[in-house]
Design an enzyme around this catalytic site. Structure first.
Site, PDB file in Angstrom:
ATOM      1  N   ARG A  16     -35.803 -11.182  30.846  1.00  0.00           N
ATOM      2  CA  ARG A  16     -35.083  -9.957  31.258  1.00  0.00           C
ATOM      3  C   ARG A  16     -33.685  -9.970  30.637  1.00  0.00           C
ATOM      4  O   ARG A  16     -33.286 -10.940  29.988  1.00  0.00           O
ATOM      5  CB  ARG A  16     -35.001  -9.885  32.782  1.00  0.00           C
ATOM      6  CG  ARG A  16     -34.107 -10.952  33.380  1.00  0.00           C
ATOM      7  CD  ARG A  16     -34.133 -10.934  34.901  1.00  0.00           C
ATOM      8  NE  ARG A  16     -32.953 -11.580  35.441  1.00  0.00           N
ATOM      9  CZ  ARG A  16     -32.829 -12.000  36.696  1.00  0.00           C
ATOM     10  NH1 ARG A  16     -33.822 -11.836  37.542  1.00  0.00           N
ATOM     11  NH2 ARG A  16     -31.698 -12.565  37.107  1.00  0.00           N
ATOM     12  N   SER A 142     -19.213 -16.809  27.532  1.00  0.00           N
ATOM     13  CA  SER A 142     -18.807 -15.673  28.363  1.00  0.00           C
ATOM     14  C   SER A 142     -17.290 -15.562  28.329  1.00  0.00           C
ATOM     15  O   SER A 142     -16.590 -16.570  28.137  1.00  0.00           O
ATOM     16  CB  SER A 142     -19.256 -15.909  29.816  1.00  0.00           C
ATOM     17  OG  SER A 142     -18.631 -14.996  30.691  1.00  0.00           O
ATOM     18  N   TYR A 154     -19.137 -21.767  36.662  1.00  0.00           N
ATOM     19  CA  TYR A 154     -19.643 -20.979  35.525  1.00  0.00           C
ATOM     20  C   TYR A 154     -18.630 -20.977  34.371  1.00  0.00           C
ATOM     21  O   TYR A 154     -18.991 -21.113  33.201  1.00  0.00           O
ATOM     22  CB  TYR A 154     -19.920 -19.566  36.029  1.00  0.00           C
ATOM     23  CG  TYR A 154     -20.527 -18.599  35.054  1.00  0.00           C
ATOM     24  CD1 TYR A 154     -21.896 -18.605  34.797  1.00  0.00           C
ATOM     25  CD2 TYR A 154     -19.741 -17.639  34.407  1.00  0.00           C
ATOM     26  CE1 TYR A 154     -22.459 -17.677  33.921  1.00  0.00           C
ATOM     27  CE2 TYR A 154     -20.288 -16.711  33.542  1.00  0.00           C
ATOM     28  CZ  TYR A 154     -21.651 -16.734  33.302  1.00  0.00           C
ATOM     29  OH  TYR A 154     -22.211 -15.818  32.428  1.00  0.00           O
ATOM     30  N   ALA A 155     -17.339 -20.839  34.713  1.00  0.00           N
ATOM     31  CA  ALA A 155     -16.296 -20.838  33.676  1.00  0.00           C
ATOM     32  C   ALA A 155     -16.271 -22.176  32.953  1.00  0.00           C
ATOM     33  O   ALA A 155     -16.153 -22.230  31.718  1.00  0.00           O
ATOM     34  CB  ALA A 155     -14.932 -20.539  34.304  1.00  0.00           C
ATOM     35  N   LYS A 158     -19.322 -22.329  30.691  1.00  0.00           N
ATOM     36  CA  LYS A 158     -19.235 -21.453  29.526  1.00  0.00           C
ATOM     37  C   LYS A 158     -18.164 -21.934  28.544  1.00  0.00           C
ATOM     38  O   LYS A 158     -18.273 -21.694  27.331  1.00  0.00           O
ATOM     39  CB  LYS A 158     -18.984 -20.005  29.957  1.00  0.00           C
ATOM     40  CG  LYS A 158     -20.195 -19.368  30.664  1.00  0.00           C
ATOM     41  CD  LYS A 158     -21.472 -19.483  29.843  1.00  0.00           C
ATOM     42  CE  LYS A 158     -22.556 -18.508  30.258  1.00  0.00           C
ATOM     43  NZ  LYS A 158     -23.824 -18.756  29.541  1.00  0.00           N
TER      44      LYS A 158
HETATM   45  P1  NAD Z   1     -30.105 -12.500  33.842  1.00  0.00           P
HETATM   46  O1  NAD Z   1     -29.877 -13.185  35.149  1.00  0.00           O
HETATM   47  O2  NAD Z   1     -30.478 -11.067  33.848  1.00  0.00           O
HETATM   48  O3  NAD Z   1     -31.202 -13.313  33.000  1.00  0.00           O
HETATM   49  C1  NAD Z   1     -31.132 -14.708  32.874  1.00  0.00           C
HETATM   50  C2  NAD Z   1     -32.531 -15.226  32.613  1.00  0.00           C
HETATM   51  O4  NAD Z   1     -32.442 -16.668  32.513  1.00  0.00           O
HETATM   52  C3  NAD Z   1     -33.504 -14.919  33.765  1.00  0.00           C
HETATM   53  O5  NAD Z   1     -34.675 -14.311  33.269  1.00  0.00           O
HETATM   54  C4  NAD Z   1     -33.778 -16.288  34.368  1.00  0.00           C
HETATM   55  O6  NAD Z   1     -35.084 -16.430  34.908  1.00  0.00           O
HETATM   56  C5  NAD Z   1     -33.570 -17.213  33.169  1.00  0.00           C
HETATM   57  N1  NAD Z   1     -33.307 -18.581  33.573  1.00  0.00           N
HETATM   58  C6  NAD Z   1     -32.471 -19.018  34.556  1.00  0.00           C
HETATM   59  N2  NAD Z   1     -32.561 -20.344  34.699  1.00  0.00           N
HETATM   60  C7  NAD Z   1     -33.475 -20.771  33.789  1.00  0.00           C
HETATM   61  C8  NAD Z   1     -34.000 -22.042  33.456  1.00  0.00           C
HETATM   62  N3  NAD Z   1     -33.600 -23.152  34.105  1.00  0.00           N
HETATM   63  N4  NAD Z   1     -34.929 -22.116  32.472  1.00  0.00           N
HETATM   64  C9  NAD Z   1     -35.350 -21.006  31.832  1.00  0.00           C
HETATM   65  N5  NAD Z   1     -34.885 -19.759  32.104  1.00  0.00           N
HETATM   66  C10 NAD Z   1     -33.959 -19.658  33.077  1.00  0.00           C
HETATM   67  O7  NAD Z   1     -28.765 -12.763  32.994  1.00  0.00           O
HETATM   68  P2  NAD Z   1     -28.104 -11.955  31.764  1.00  0.00           P
HETATM   69  O8  NAD Z   1     -27.028 -11.115  32.318  1.00  0.00           O
HETATM   70  O9  NAD Z   1     -29.132 -11.379  30.883  1.00  0.00           O
HETATM   71  O10 NAD Z   1     -27.375 -13.174  31.036  1.00  0.00           O
HETATM   72  C11 NAD Z   1     -27.929 -13.870  29.925  1.00  0.00           C
HETATM   73  C12 NAD Z   1     -26.902 -14.874  29.436  1.00  0.00           C
HETATM   74  O11 NAD Z   1     -25.690 -14.205  29.095  1.00  0.00           O
HETATM   75  C13 NAD Z   1     -26.526 -15.930  30.471  1.00  0.00           C
HETATM   76  O12 NAD Z   1     -26.295 -17.169  29.831  1.00  0.00           O
HETATM   77  C14 NAD Z   1     -25.240 -15.385  31.040  1.00  0.00           C
HETATM   78  O13 NAD Z   1     -24.455 -16.406  31.598  1.00  0.00           O
HETATM   79  C15 NAD Z   1     -24.623 -14.766  29.810  1.00  0.00           C
HETATM   80  N6  NAD Z   1     -23.632 -13.726  30.085  1.00  0.00           N
HETATM   81  C16 NAD Z   1     -23.957 -12.610  30.796  1.00  0.00           C
HETATM   82  C17 NAD Z   1     -22.975 -11.642  31.024  1.00  0.00           C
HETATM   83  C18 NAD Z   1     -23.250 -10.369  31.797  1.00  0.00           C
HETATM   84  O14 NAD Z   1     -22.288  -9.634  32.079  1.00  0.00           O
HETATM   85  N7  NAD Z   1     -24.487 -10.060  32.157  1.00  0.00           N
HETATM   86  C19 NAD Z   1     -21.678 -11.832  30.538  1.00  0.00           C
HETATM   87  C20 NAD Z   1     -21.387 -12.992  29.819  1.00  0.00           C
HETATM   88  C21 NAD Z   1     -22.379 -13.931  29.597  1.00  0.00           C
END
Ligand code: NAD
Length: 253
Positions: A16, A142, A154-155, A158
């Site tokens: 996702r 991030s 988380y910070a 990242k």
């Molecule tokens: P999300 O929560 O929608 O999706 C994360 C996916 O990672 C999920 O499908 C989950 O099942 C999977 N996941 C979690 N733990 C796992 C594991 N141990 N093994 C395999 N899969 C695992 O998150 P997103 O918003 O799409 O974020 C994706 C990445 O981008 C992450 O690393 C997040 O920290 C980073 N990020 C997101 C944002 C934001 O605003 N959404 C901003 C900066 C960074």
């Protein structure tokens, strides 16, 4: 295929959000994509979309922080498509809380997925990249790496991803492998929906508050991030390595 050699790509956390958009984007570029996540059924949905659009994809259920599961996943990728030479370490979780309320389990869980997960996946995949003398690694950092209230764990993870990225870029560069980190700001996904819920806000209000601080006047989409990853894993990005690229609509602070 749009002018690129077909490569074998692995995108973690691809069921996702940003990972799914990245998997779809890389498939549209002509790459065979392993859609890896915890939930096989959710991976299947993304794979079906890719295949329906004419691409190649395989669904793989694995926890990126489980060494045996990672090794088994890489075997499946090699047997299905061949040696992986693109890796996107995207899987992530949040366990937000103010420091005084954060538990050791909140801390460990976040470190485990982001840092141990990226380490295990990269270590397992780099062998193939080194023997192919070609590789592209993109790690998801991030803007929170600069510090964000309620996200000490988380910070730190990242920011750790940034040091990890710069180091593997140095170690793997001589083998034709680049490594970069993408550091998104606010992106509308289930992760940020969960943050809004934790703060007791509707996602609409949470998004509006975020957008008010973003000079480009909108929130990020998973496709915005996927497009940047798509460039970094392209052959033409071979001189871009060891970089942390922020995609945050110019938001500062
Ligand atoms: P999300 O929560 O929608 O999706 C994360 C996916 O990672 C999920 O499908 C989950 O099942 C999977 N996941 C979690 N733990 C796992 C594991 N141990 N093994 C395999 N899969 C695992 O998150 P997103 O918003 O799409 O974020 C994706 C990445 O981008 C992450 O690393 C997040 O920290 C980073 N990020 C997101 C944002 C934001 O605003 N959404 C901003 C900066 C960074």
């Amino acid at each position: 295929m749009q002018g690129q050699t077909r490569r074998v790509a692995i995108v973690t956390g691809a069921a996702r959000g940003i990972g799914a958009a990245t998997a779809r984007h890389l498939a549209s570029q002509g790459h065979a994509v392993a859609v890896l996540d915890l939930d096989l059924e959710a991976c299947d949905v993304v794979c079906e979309e890719i295949v329906a659009a004419g691409g190649e994809a395989v669904a793989i259920s694995a926890d990126v922080a489980d060494e045996a599961a990672v090794d088994a996943a890489i075997v499946t990728v090699v047997e299905t498509f061949g040696a992986p030479t693109i890796l996107v370490n995207n899987a992530g979780i949040t366990r937000d809380n103010l420091l005084f309320k954060m538990t050791a389990d909140d801390w460990d869980s976040v470190m485990r997925v982001h840092l141990r997960g990226a380490f295990l996946m990269t270590q397992a995949v780099q062998k193939h990249m080194v023997s192919e003398r070609y590789g592209r690694i993109v790690n998801l950092s991030s803007t929170s790496a600069r510090g964000n209230r309620g996200q000490a764990n988380y910070a730190a993870a990242k920011a750790g991803i940034q040091g990890f990225t710069k180091t593997i870029a140095i170690e793997l560069g001589p083998f034709g492998v680049t490594a970069n980190a993408v550091a998104p700001g606010f992106v509308q996904t289930e992760m940020t929906e969960a943050t809004a819920a934790r703060l007791g806000m509707s996602f609409t209000d949470f998004t509006a508050a975020a957008v008010a601080k973003i000079p480009v006047g909108r929130g990020g989409t998973p496709e915005d991030i996927a497009a940047l990853v798509g460039y970094l894993v392209s052959e033409s990005a071979g001189y871009v390595s060891g970089q942390i690229i922020y995609a945050d609509g110019a938001r500062r602070g």
